[in-house]
Design a protein around this motif. Structure first.
Motif, short mmCIF file in Angstrom:
data_model
loop_
_atom_site.label_atom_id
_atom_site.label_comp_id
_atom_site.label_asym_id
_atom_site.label_seq_id
_atom_site.Cartn_x
_atom_site.Cartn_y
_atom_site.Cartn_z
N SER A 109 0.86 -1.18 0.00
CA SER A 109 0.00 0.00 0.00
C SER A 109 0.90 1.23 0.00
O SER A 109 1.86 1.30 0.77
CB SER A 109 -0.91 0.02 1.23
OG SER A 109 -1.69 -1.16 1.30
N PHE A 110 0.61 2.22 -0.83
CA PHE A 110 1.56 3.32 -1.01
C PHE A 110 0.86 4.65 -1.25
O PHE A 110 -0.26 4.72 -1.77
CB PHE A 110 2.50 3.03 -2.18
CG PHE A 110 1.80 2.74 -3.48
CD1 PHE A 110 1.44 3.77 -4.35
CD2 PHE A 110 1.45 1.44 -3.83
CE1 PHE A 110 0.79 3.50 -5.54
CE2 PHE A 110 0.79 1.17 -5.03
CZ PHE A 110 0.46 2.20 -5.89
N THR A 111 1.55 5.71 -0.85
CA THR A 111 1.15 7.08 -1.13
C THR A 111 2.40 7.89 -1.42
O THR A 111 3.37 7.84 -0.65
CB THR A 111 0.41 7.73 0.06
OG1 THR A 111 -0.75 6.96 0.36
CG2 THR A 111 0.01 9.15 -0.25
N GLY A 126 -2.36 4.00 -3.92
CA GLY A 126 -3.01 2.77 -4.32
C GLY A 126 -2.44 1.56 -3.62
O GLY A 126 -1.75 1.66 -2.60
N THR A 127 -2.74 0.41 -4.18
CA THR A 127 -2.26 -0.86 -3.65
C THR A 127 -1.77 -1.72 -4.80
O THR A 127 -2.19 -1.57 -5.95
CB THR A 127 -3.37 -1.62 -2.90
OG1 THR A 127 -4.48 -1.83 -3.78
CG2 THR A 127 -3.83 -0.85 -1.68
N ALA A 128 -0.86 -2.63 -4.47
CA ALA A 128 -0.37 -3.62 -5.43
C ALA A 128 -0.41 -4.98 -4.76
O ALA A 128 0.01 -5.12 -3.61
CB ALA A 128 1.05 -3.28 -5.88
N ASP A 136 -0.89 -7.14 -9.58
CA ASP A 136 -2.05 -6.33 -9.95
C ASP A 136 -2.01 -5.03 -9.16
O ASP A 136 -1.87 -5.04 -7.93
CB ASP A 136 -3.35 -7.08 -9.64
CG ASP A 136 -3.58 -8.25 -10.58
OD1 ASP A 136 -3.04 -8.22 -11.70
OD2 ASP A 136 -4.30 -9.19 -10.18
N VAL A 137 -2.16 -3.91 -9.86
CA VAL A 137 -2.09 -2.59 -9.25
C VAL A 137 -3.46 -1.92 -9.34
O VAL A 137 -4.10 -1.93 -10.40
CB VAL A 137 -1.02 -1.71 -9.95
CG1 VAL A 137 -1.01 -0.31 -9.34
CG2 VAL A 137 0.35 -2.36 -9.84
N ASP A 138 -3.88 -1.35 -8.23
CA ASP A 138 -5.15 -0.62 -8.17
C ASP A 138 -4.83 0.80 -7.70
O ASP A 138 -4.59 1.04 -6.51
CB ASP A 138 -6.11 -1.31 -7.20
CG ASP A 138 -7.49 -0.67 -7.18
OD1 ASP A 138 -7.73 0.24 -7.99
OD2 ASP A 138 -8.31 -1.07 -6.32
N LEU A 139 -4.80 1.75 -8.62
CA LEU A 139 -4.55 3.15 -8.29
C LEU A 139 -5.87 3.83 -7.95
O LEU A 139 -6.85 3.70 -8.69
CB LEU A 139 -3.88 3.87 -9.46
CG LEU A 139 -2.49 3.37 -9.87
CD1 LEU A 139 -2.00 4.13 -11.10
CD2 LEU A 139 -1.50 3.52 -8.73
N ASP A 143 -6.29 9.66 -10.06
CA ASP A 143 -7.31 9.05 -10.91
C ASP A 143 -7.35 7.55 -10.64
O ASP A 143 -6.32 6.94 -10.32
CB ASP A 143 -7.01 9.29 -12.39
CG ASP A 143 -6.98 10.77 -12.74
OD1 ASP A 143 -7.87 11.50 -12.28
OD2 ASP A 143 -6.04 11.19 -13.45
N GLU A 144 -8.52 6.96 -10.80
CA GLU A 144 -8.65 5.52 -10.61
C GLU A 144 -8.17 4.79 -11.86
O GLU A 144 -8.52 5.15 -12.98
CB GLU A 144 -10.09 5.15 -10.29
CG GLU A 144 -10.58 5.69 -8.96
CD GLU A 144 -11.97 5.21 -8.62
OE1 GLU A 144 -12.52 4.40 -9.40
OE2 GLU A 144 -12.52 5.63 -7.59
N LYS A 145 -7.37 3.76 -11.64
CA LYS A 145 -6.83 2.99 -12.77
C LYS A 145 -6.37 1.63 -12.28
O LYS A 145 -5.81 1.52 -11.19
CB LYS A 145 -5.66 3.74 -13.42
CG LYS A 145 -5.16 3.10 -14.71
CD LYS A 145 -4.12 3.99 -15.38
CE LYS A 145 -3.67 3.40 -16.71
NZ LYS A 145 -2.68 4.27 -17.40
#
Length: 308
Positions: A109-111, A126-128, A136-139, A143-145
């Motif tokens: 989890s990162f910022t 987001g998280t990876a 799998d990366v969830d930004l 923006d959501e990506k």
């Protein structure tokens, strides 16, 4: 021109930093035990190529590692630099980052935020998640990506473990795929690591300007050099690293005597403050197993992505 350089060299530093930063593809299971600590580095310009519009750079980096093998580790980093161009113009760049790695390396989890002259210029949140053969990366910000990267990819502290374990096992060269969520969260790095001969005197001060704790004198330490290549860069021809880190790395994860080479210029980092915190785990920790019964997790950390 100065702001262009500022943006380029600070964007990827916080995560892969030696920690990231520091951080590295050994299959060894010696499982280095990271020690929570806070380290402060004074940074200065050591050299610049002719034609580069940078007259001077100075600043400070604060890196703090907390957590345990059982609960996972968190890293908080703040890097503020003041740069001057050849005509006296000045730019303040402030990079702030934090990330958490799960104890089994399954999730990051990162910022990340970068400010230039108090203006937010870049951010990622987001998280990876490690899958069997990909990440799998969830930004979620700005923006959501969603995206995926294939291969045996490591997270920053998982990478740091592998470098220490590789060095302890006598590995002199290691290449790793590294994801740390830095820049915009859409970059994958290749980290090429060269490990030098173990230091005969682990407390060799070099550029450090602090009295090093005696306990570091009982721990192995190696000079290391890590080149970070941005694999998301589509540039043709021979690829050059975004930057290269040279430092002394101790087996407990403390980094010192730092040099950062960005091609056009180099920064020298001197360790000026070091606080070693207690290691929370010695041995084994208890966790619920999949069937709800108490199970044990060893203090060793897996260096490869968990199978699912």
């Amino acid at each position: 021109m100065l702001k262009v350089y500022q943006r380029r060299y600070l964007c990827g530093l916080a995560g892969s930093s030696f920690f990231a930063c520091l951080l590295l593809s050994s299959a060894s299971l010696n499982a280095a035990q990271l020690q929570p600590h806070k380290a402060v580095y004074d940074m200065r310009l050591s050299s610049a190529q002719n034609g580069v519009d940078i007259a001077d750079i100075n600043g400070r980096m604060v890196y703090e590692l907390s957590g345990s093998v059982c609960d996972g580790f968190s890293v908080d980093l703040r890097f503020v630099v003041l740069s001057f161009d050849q005509v006296g113009g000045r730019t303040v760049t402030d990079l702030r980052s934090s990330y958490f790695e799960a104890p089994d390396n399954s999730r990051l989890s990162f910022t990340y935020k970068t400010f230039i002259d108090d203006l937010l210029t870049e951010q990622a949140q987001g998280t990876a998640d490690h899958q069997a053969s990909k990440v799998d990366v969830d930004l979620v910000g700005p923006d959501e990506k969603k995206m995926s990267f294939d291969g045996p990819i490591m997270f920053p502290l998982q990478h740091l473990h592998s470098v220490i374990d590789g060095a302890a096992s006598g590995h002199q060269f290691m290449v790793s795929l590294l994801y740390d969520g830095s820049v915009t969260g859409e970059q994958l790095f290749e980290a090429s690591t060269v490990v030098g001969k173990k230091l005969a005197d682990p407390l060799d001060p070099r550029t450090d300007r602090v009295s090093l704790p005696d306990v570091l004198g009982t721990m192995d330490a190696w000079p290391i050099s890590i080149a970070y290549f941005n694999l998301s860069d589509q540039a043709k021809g021979e690829q050059v690293p975004d930057y290269q880190l040279r430092s002394v790395l101790h087996e407990n994860g403390v980094t010192r005597s730092m040099n950062l080479n960005y091609g056009a210029f180099e920064l020298e980092g001197a360790l000026v403050e070091l606080e070693l915190k207690p290691v929370a785990l010695e041995g084994r920790c208890e966790r619920p197993s999949a069937n709800g019964q108490a199970g044990s997790v060893s203090g060793e950390v897996q260096l490869s992505a968990p199978e699912r």
